[in-house]
Design an enzyme around this catalytic site. Sequence first.
Site, PDB file in Angstrom:
ATOM      1  N   HIS A  18      29.859  46.890  41.653  1.00 21.27           N
ATOM      2  CA  HIS A  18      29.389  46.482  40.583  1.00 21.27           C
ATOM      3  C   HIS A  18      30.943  44.949  39.925  1.00 21.27           C
ATOM      4  O   HIS A  18      31.033  44.405  41.640  1.00 21.27           O
ATOM      5  CB  HIS A  18      29.801  47.035  39.182  1.00 21.27           C
ATOM      6  CG  HIS A  18      31.746  47.578  39.417  1.00 21.27           C
ATOM      7  ND1 HIS A  18      31.773  48.470  39.484  1.00 21.27           N
ATOM      8  CD2 HIS A  18      33.202  47.188  38.992  1.00 21.27           C
ATOM      9  CE1 HIS A  18      33.084  49.348  40.443  1.00 21.27           C
ATOM     10  NE2 HIS A  18      34.276  48.162  39.920  1.00 21.27           N
ATOM     11  N   CYS A  25      41.907  49.877  37.331  1.00 22.98           N
ATOM     12  CA  CYS A  25      40.921  49.345  38.867  1.00 22.98           C
ATOM     13  C   CYS A  25      40.876  47.745  38.706  1.00 22.98           C
ATOM     14  O   CYS A  25      41.695  47.090  37.385  1.00 22.98           O
ATOM     15  CB  CYS A  25      39.960  50.145  38.712  1.00 22.98           C
ATOM     16  SG  CYS A  25      38.780  49.829  37.735  1.00 22.98           S
TER      17      CYS A  25
END
Length: 231
Positions: free
Chosen positions: A62, A167
Amino acid sequence: MVSKKYIKLKLTGKTKDEILEELVEVLNAGGALNDKDEFLKVVKQREATSSTGLEEGIAIPHGKTTAVKIPAVAFGRSEGVDFDSLDGEKSKLFFMIAAPEDATDSHIETLSKLTSKLLDDELRERLEKASTEDEVIAILNEEKSEDKSSKENVIKKDGFVIAVTACPVGIAHTYMAADSLVNKGKELGVEIKVETNGSVGVKNELTPEDIKRATGVIVAADKTIDMDRFA
């Protein structure tokens, strides 16, 4: 965010880079990107931080960047590619998330809902067997009802666990980790509160009272978070 134009049931790439390039091309052909080269660069930078190859044959590469025109998710399926996954197994199901730089809360919530669905063993098996793009979309759109009978059989345990997940990009792993911890808490009868440090900021923030009451802390993060409060 997932439509037929973003689905490729047979990926031909044999390496990690080839799969990434193929999925970027799918998104670009579907009109989701402003600059496919820049988006690919951002995705590869994310991979260099830590692989998005998870367990159970899933990978969720992503990127969040101005190179994305509209939020979209490309789905691709492969016979198996080495994607530096956490369990060392080859990845077969790929979800490439393209998020605009100014992604809204609703975009992120939708993406976190999608990624949390991938924790379901049965759903993954059905995605592997799906024969059409429409079938893939139908599977992802299904809402699963909670099994109340199994929930009632769980013996409630003493104690209270707090957790923080985070993250670098904050649109996939942060929420998958949180859902995984909450699900395990339900299964074990352990009360747990999870704070997420995602791309839309801190959600479900742990209070001083939560921290004082906690009997244990779990930190699932690969970026710097405030640890002093747990001292």
